[in-house]
Structure formats: C-alpha cells, structure tokens
Design a protein around this motif. Structure first.
Motif, PDB file in Angstrom:
ATOM      1  N   ARG A 189       0.762  -1.188  -0.064  1.00  0.00           N
ATOM      2  CA  ARG A 189       0.031  -0.088  -0.037  1.00  0.00           C
ATOM      3  C   ARG A 189       0.893   1.353  -0.050  1.00  0.00           C
ATOM      4  NH1 ARG A 189      -5.331  -0.222   0.975  1.00  0.00           N
ATOM      5  NH2 ARG A 189      -5.028  -2.269   0.246  1.00  0.00           N
ATOM      6  N   ASP A 190       2.030   1.193   0.584  1.00  0.00           N
ATOM      7  CA  ASP A 190       2.846   2.374   0.750  1.00  0.00           C
ATOM      8  C   ASP A 190       3.411   2.728  -0.724  1.00  0.00           C
ATOM      9  OD1 ASP A 190       2.458   2.465   3.451  1.00  0.00           O
ATOM     10  OD2 ASP A 190       4.524   1.681   3.858  1.00  0.00           O
ATOM     11  N   ARG A 191       3.831   1.780  -1.293  1.00  0.00           N
ATOM     12  CA  ARG A 191       4.437   1.981  -2.662  1.00  0.00           C
ATOM     13  C   ARG A 191       3.152   2.630  -3.550  1.00  0.00           C
ATOM     14  NH1 ARG A 191       6.844   4.615  -6.108  1.00  0.00           N
ATOM     15  NH2 ARG A 191       6.739   4.174  -8.121  1.00  0.00           N
ATOM     16  N   TRP A 192       1.978   2.108  -3.491  1.00  0.00           N
ATOM     17  CA  TRP A 192       1.015   2.752  -4.403  1.00  0.00           C
ATOM     18  C   TRP A 192       0.745   4.345  -3.867  1.00  0.00           C
ATOM     19  CZ3 TRP A 192      -4.703   0.189  -4.648  1.00  0.00           C
ATOM     20  CH2 TRP A 192      -5.112   0.331  -5.740  1.00  0.00           C
ATOM     21  N   GLY A 193       0.553   4.709  -2.599  1.00  0.00           N
ATOM     22  CA  GLY A 193       0.617   5.996  -2.201  1.00  0.00           C
ATOM     23  C   GLY A 193       1.825   6.639  -2.830  1.00  0.00           C
ATOM     24  N   GLU A 194       2.975   6.295  -2.651  1.00  0.00           N
ATOM     25  CA  GLU A 194       4.226   6.936  -3.188  1.00  0.00           C
ATOM     26  C   GLU A 194       4.126   7.143  -4.691  1.00  0.00           C
ATOM     27  OE1 GLU A 194       8.842   6.308  -2.453  1.00  0.00           O
ATOM     28  OE2 GLU A 194       7.792   4.934  -3.308  1.00  0.00           O
ATOM     29  N   ALA A 195       3.784   6.111  -5.564  1.00  0.00           N
ATOM     30  CA  ALA A 195       3.556   6.200  -6.745  1.00  0.00           C
ATOM     31  C   ALA A 195       2.526   7.352  -7.177  1.00  0.00           C
ATOM     32  CB  ALA A 195       3.060   5.035  -7.442  1.00  0.00           C
ATOM     33  N   MET A 196       1.468   7.440  -6.374  1.00  0.00           N
ATOM     34  CA  MET A 196       0.538   8.400  -6.385  1.00  0.00           C
ATOM     35  C   MET A 196       1.110   9.806  -6.250  1.00  0.00           C
ATOM     36  SD  MET A 196      -2.722   8.638  -7.831  1.00  0.00           S
ATOM     37  CE  MET A 196      -2.800  10.080  -8.488  1.00  0.00           C
ATOM     38  N   ARG A 197       1.812  10.080  -5.407  1.00  0.00           N
ATOM     39  CA  ARG A 197       2.362  11.417  -5.027  1.00  0.00           C
ATOM     40  C   ARG A 197       3.361  11.573  -6.150  1.00  0.00           C
ATOM     41  NH1 ARG A 197       2.367   9.433   0.181  1.00  0.00           N
ATOM     42  NH2 ARG A 197       4.450   8.557   0.065  1.00  0.00           N
ATOM     43  N   GLU A 198       4.129  10.607  -6.559  1.00  0.00           N
ATOM     44  CA  GLU A 198       4.984  11.054  -7.778  1.00  0.00           C
ATOM     45  C   GLU A 198       4.227  11.489  -8.956  1.00  0.00           C
ATOM     46  OE1 GLU A 198       8.620   7.679  -6.265  1.00  0.00           O
ATOM     47  OE2 GLU A 198       7.157   7.281  -8.265  1.00  0.00           O
ATOM     48  N   HIS A 199       3.140  10.891  -9.131  1.00  0.00           N
ATOM     49  CA  HIS A 199       2.194  11.244 -10.338  1.00  0.00           C
ATOM     50  C   HIS A 199       1.813  12.823 -10.284  1.00  0.00           C
ATOM     51  CE1 HIS A 199       1.856   8.549 -13.760  1.00  0.00           C
ATOM     52  NE2 HIS A 199       2.098   7.631 -12.889  1.00  0.00           N
ATOM     53  N   GLU A 200       1.601  13.095  -9.066  1.00  0.00           N
ATOM     54  CA  GLU A 200       1.170  14.523  -8.626  1.00  0.00           C
ATOM     55  C   GLU A 200       2.258  15.418  -9.082  1.00  0.00           C
ATOM     56  OE1 GLU A 200      -1.663  15.868  -7.628  1.00  0.00           O
ATOM     57  OE2 GLU A 200      -2.646  14.039  -6.853  1.00  0.00           O
ATOM     58  N   GLU A 201       3.633  15.042  -8.719  1.00  0.00           N
ATOM     59  CA  GLU A 201       4.745  15.819  -9.128  1.00  0.00           C
ATOM     60  C   GLU A 201       4.851  15.926 -10.792  1.00  0.00           C
ATOM     61  OE1 GLU A 201       8.537  15.125  -7.230  1.00  0.00           O
ATOM     62  OE2 GLU A 201       7.470  13.661  -5.688  1.00  0.00           O
ATOM     63  N   ILE A 202       4.855  14.711 -11.358  1.00  0.00           N
ATOM     64  CA  ILE A 202       4.752  14.560 -12.695  1.00  0.00           C
ATOM     65  C   ILE A 202       4.092  15.750 -13.177  1.00  0.00           C
ATOM     66  CG2 ILE A 202       4.131  13.157 -14.783  1.00  0.00           C
ATOM     67  CD1 ILE A 202       5.279  10.728 -12.967  1.00  0.00           C
ATOM     68  N   LEU A 203       2.601  15.643 -12.921  1.00  0.00           N
ATOM     69  CA  LEU A 203       1.661  16.560 -13.780  1.00  0.00           C
ATOM     70  C   LEU A 203       2.075  18.061 -13.396  1.00  0.00           C
ATOM     71  CD1 LEU A 203      -0.915  16.552 -14.957  1.00  0.00           C
ATOM     72  CD2 LEU A 203      -2.111  16.997 -12.744  1.00  0.00           C
ATOM     73  N   ASP A 204       2.533  18.232 -12.101  1.00  0.00           N
ATOM     74  CA  ASP A 204       2.997  19.585 -11.713  1.00  0.00           C
ATOM     75  C   ASP A 204       4.259  20.106 -12.818  1.00  0.00           C
ATOM     76  OD1 ASP A 204       2.805  21.866  -9.892  1.00  0.00           O
ATOM     77  OD2 ASP A 204       4.834  21.300  -9.306  1.00  0.00           O
ATOM     78  N   ALA A 205       5.049  19.283 -12.974  1.00  0.00           N
ATOM     79  CA  ALA A 205       6.180  19.733 -13.628  1.00  0.00           C
ATOM     80  C   ALA A 205       5.871  19.949 -15.176  1.00  0.00           C
ATOM     81  CB  ALA A 205       7.271  18.583 -13.487  1.00  0.00           C
ATOM     82  N   LEU A 206       4.859  19.071 -15.268  1.00  0.00           N
ATOM     83  CA  LEU A 206       4.494  19.112 -16.806  1.00  0.00           C
ATOM     84  C   LEU A 206       3.721  20.341 -17.110  1.00  0.00           C
ATOM     85  CD1 LEU A 206       4.344  17.640 -19.552  1.00  0.00           C
ATOM     86  CD2 LEU A 206       2.309  16.700 -18.815  1.00  0.00           C
ATOM     87  N   ARG A 207       2.932  20.460 -15.951  1.00  0.00           N
ATOM     88  CA  ARG A 207       2.167  22.070 -16.045  1.00  0.00           C
ATOM     89  C   ARG A 207       3.089  23.303 -16.270  1.00  0.00           C
ATOM     90  NH1 ARG A 207      -0.729  21.488 -11.662  1.00  0.00           N
ATOM     91  NH2 ARG A 207      -2.523  20.717 -12.532  1.00  0.00           N
ATOM     92  N   ARG A 208       4.033  23.113 -15.356  1.00  0.00           N
ATOM     93  CA  ARG A 208       4.987  24.381 -15.501  1.00  0.00           C
ATOM     94  C   ARG A 208       6.043  24.295 -16.649  1.00  0.00           C
ATOM     95  NH1 ARG A 208       8.441  23.722 -11.535  1.00  0.00           N
ATOM     96  NH2 ARG A 208       7.513  21.731 -10.675  1.00  0.00           N
ATOM     97  N   ARG A 209       5.732  23.067 -17.361  1.00  0.00           N
ATOM     98  CA  ARG A 209       6.626  22.775 -18.627  1.00  0.00           C
ATOM     99  C   ARG A 209       7.935  22.761 -18.096  1.00  0.00           C
ATOM    100  NH1 ARG A 209       1.779  22.728 -20.029  1.00  0.00           N
ATOM    101  NH2 ARG A 209       1.324  23.358 -22.034  1.00  0.00           N
ATOM    102  N   ALA A 210       8.613  22.176 -17.025  1.00  0.00           N
ATOM    103  CA  ALA A 210       9.856  21.957 -16.440  1.00  0.00           C
ATOM    104  C   ALA A 210      10.313  20.854 -17.046  1.00  0.00           C
ATOM    105  CB  ALA A 210       9.691  22.262 -14.899  1.00  0.00           C
TER     106      ALA A 210
END
Lengths: 241, 241
Positions: A191-212
């Motif tokens: 379950r931990d990995r799943w939550g971690e992966a979800m958080r990473e995806h938040e970062e992915i979306l954020d970086a993509l939004r900022r075109r970083a």
DNA sequence: TCGCGCAAAAATGAATGCAAATTTTTGGTC
DNA sequence: GACCAAAAATTTGCATTCATTTTTGCGCGA
C-alpha cells in the motif's frame, strides 16, 4: 561494384516517398510481423520455450520463409533468442536483464517528459490532466485495474506528446519486452508504494504543467526506478491461453 | 556439397567459433547481417537508392533468402525502408527525422551518464579522464580528426561504463543511423562551437568525477542538443567509397 | 539397470522455382 | 516530336525443395 547506379543521380522515384515507413509497414509481411509479435508478447509461449516453426506456419497459414523472416526481426527486437541450428526461444528475462530494461525505460520516459514539455499543447496537457484525475479516482476507490489503465495511458500520452517517431518506436519495443513482468500483485500488497507512486504522479503533472523539462525528466526516471523496485523480479511463467 | 557455387564467392574459414548467443547473434546469418549493415552504414549505397537484391547476393555469395532476412532486420533497425513489391531503399533522413534522432541520442547519452555515475570504477574514470586530456590536446593544436576520435571515444566509454546491454545496443543503432550526418566541416568553420563543446566536456568530466548523475544527465542532453544545432542538416549524398 | 553408440526422424538453414507485380522497352497515334 | 498504350523483361514475394545439423529412439554391452 555498385557504382553503376546512374538512376540515383536522376532519382525520379525518390522525389515521391510519401510513405511513412517508420514504425509499421502496411504490407503483408508487416501484418504477419505484428501478429507474431503480439503472439509472443501476449505470452502464448512459455519463456524459454522453443518457438515451433511448423506449428506457427499452420497457425498463420503461411510457409516457413516469411515466418523465419519475422522471427529474425523479433530476435533483433530482443523478444526471442536465435540459437544457431537450434531454433528460436522465447527470451527469458533474468533479474539483471530486467533491471537493465527498466533503466532504459526510465531513460526513455525521462526523454519523453523533457520533449513533451517543449512540444505539448494546452489541449494535450488538459487530456493528461483528465487522465490523472481519473487515475486518482481509481486510486481512491482502490481500483487496481482502473489505476493501471490510467497510469499506462498517462505515460503513453507523454510519449505521444514528445512527438518523436523513433522514440515512440523504441519505447514500444521496450514496453513489449517488459510486458510479461507482473507487478500489479505486488502493488496490491504494498500500500505504501501505491501511495508513493500517486504522489510521484502529482509531481509529474505539476512539472508538466510548468513545462519544467529537466525537472520532469528527473522525476520520471526516479519514478521508473521506484516502479522497478516494487516490481516482481519474476516473469509470468504460464504459457497457455 | 553445394553443386554450383560461384568459385570466388565462398570463404568458409570466415565462419567463426560458435559464440554464446546471449543477446547477439553469432551464426552465419549474424555474420551476413553485420556485413550488410556495415555496407549500408558505411555509405556504399546512395541515400534513397534502391537496394539491389541480385547484386548484393553476388557480392556476398549467398542466395536471396538469407539476404532478404537481413534486409528485414535492417528495416526494423531503421536503416532502410521496405516498400511493398518495390524493394528496399536506403533510408534518407529529412531535417525533421534528423532532429528526432539527435534528440533520442541525447536521451540515451543522458541515461548513460546517469548510470555511469552509479557504476563506473575509479579506473574507468581515469581512462575517460585520460581521453579527455588527449582530446583537449587535439583541440589546442586544432587537430579536428584527433578531436573527433577522442570525443567519440569518451562518449563510447560513458556508454560502456553504464554497463547496460540494451542501452549499448540501442545506442549503437542510433549512432549507426546518424553516421552519415556530417558535421565535422561545420565545426571547423564554427570556432565558437568548438570552444563551447570543449567547455561542455569540461563540465561532463567534472560531473562524472563527482558522480553527479542527474547533473551529468542534463549536461549530456544539452551537449547533444548543441551538437545537433551545429550539425549539418544535410546527409552525405555521395555513394561510392 | 544404466550408459553408450548408432541409426532413423525431425528440424533448421539456405537455394531454387514459380506466380504476381512492377519497371522498362517498344510501337503506335496525334 | 511528344505522349500514351501494350508487351517484354526484370524484380519481388512466397512456396517448395535440398543438404546439414540436431534430436530422438532403440539396441547392445558392461
């Protein structure tokens, strides 16, 4: 030698190559190749098992010549091994090979993320954002299947957004090689990995939004590294169906 | 025995001892494939020109079956295009395709740099450092040939240090596709770019010394981007030799 | 019973043959 | 003289065939 090719100077036919032969050619050979590749990738043959030429010939209704041509291509793609005078074997991934393939996948995704930041349109980003929220919803309701579908869709869209044909082809190749590695079950228990992966995806979306680009590139590589760590180191060994 | 083989054709002792297959092919087919690939990569055929089956059969002393198998593989490697019922053509790179390939090369080098930071030994680093100084010496004395040789050796060593077989193979494939792009001449005229490239290599060595993976990764990608910008957007169009 | 050796059978790798498609050549028309 | 159509010639794609290697089956002997 071959210097007697005067037509190359004039080159009347080279002026009109509208064909996009990059990834898939629409010929008969291309069809068979795609069929056979799917047949192997889908896991219809056990890892390490012989690839029975005769049987596949009957299966696809062709003679050995085109089948063997397709086998050579599949070998160059890394899906099967060709042993001299001993036929083809479905490639079996050892732990080390799996690690190596995951790292390359990580590098390709990192590249895709960087390029996507340069080229993605607002509409393209909105679509990924939508998929992200869908995936998040699946995560909340513990819908593993839905989560994985959304996850894969997002990564595919990023590669699409990179708008780079060789990258697309190479990515598809490595994804196919790793398709048999099963990790869903592990994620279910971890379950931990799943939550971690979800958080990473938040970062992915954020970086993509900022075109970083560089930042997204780094996140994606680490994301794949973590995915690998959570993955089962064992291929599916089942053959039939 | 073979009843009617052209006397000058076959060279049986060319058959090398059976290497373990692992990833690469070592059979007769593998030999022919490597030969034909070199033949194409070396530029013996004009870009966009037909690949004459008959002639190549005589050239290599084989029948059409193994040759066609090799052509299929070369097509899957992106070196030639296969047009249905119309034979094979040497793939010609347009500006867009060249840009796309350079970007993938950049991504692969970036990955190689990151992995190299994790795995390289002190001896391995020392070797790259030595090559770097050699290259710098060549730069100082304006030895373009020596500079390029050292440059390529360094990048190859980084890929080697990454110690990742699929990466090595993929890298070699893309390097082969881009081999015909000539940029040496441009660098010769663009003295600024040369100095800039040299500075970038200083950064590369520094990051590698500090084992700064993500940083080296970023430097290498930008390095390739700049290299692309300085590259001639035109393939060599000459066929013979 | 187990191992060894030899012959038959199957499978692989490559060459040749053949039908279909394409390219080139030839002939005719405007 | 240029342009178009039809036939010959070449080329491609696949099937079939042949030689060689590997694998299997079986008998023999220790």
């Amino acid at each position: 030698m071959l210097d007697s090719v005067p037509d190359s100077a004039v080159d009347p036919e080279a002026a009109s190559p509208p064909r996009i032969a990059g990834a898939g050619v629409a010929s008969l050979h291309g069809t068979l190749l795609a069929q056979l590749r799917d047949y192997v990738v889908e896991g219809n043959l056990a890892p390490g098992a012989r690839v029975p030429e005769r049987l596949l010939c009957e299966r696809f209704g062709i003679s050995r010549t085109p089948l063997r041509e397709a086998l050579k291509v599949l070998a160059s793609e890394g899906l099967i091994d060709l042993l001299p005078n001993r036929g083809a074997r479905v490639r079996q991934l050892g732990p080390d090979e799996m690690v190596a393939l995951f790292d390359v996948m990580g590098g390709l995704e990192a590249l895709a993320g960087r390029l996507a930041c340069e080229k993605i349109t607002e509409a393209g980003f909105a679509e990924i954002e939508r998929l992200h929220h869908e995936m998040y919803a699946a995560y909340l309701r513990r819908d593993l299947h839905g989560y994985f579908a959304g996850n894969q869709a997002i990564h595919d869209r990023i590669v699409e957004a990179a708008d780079n044909e060789p990258l697309r082809t190479t990515y598809a190749n490595f994804a196919g090689r790793l398709r048999r590695v099963r990790y869903a079950a592990n994620l279910d228990k971890d379950r931990d990995r799943w939550g971690e992966a979800m958080r990473e995806h938040e970062e992915i979306l954020d970086a993509l939004r900022r075109r970083a680009g560089p930042e997204l590139s780094d996140i994606l590589f680490r994301h794949l590294r973590n995915k690998r760590r959570a993955a089962a180191v064992r291929e599916t060994a089942t053959a039939g169906a």
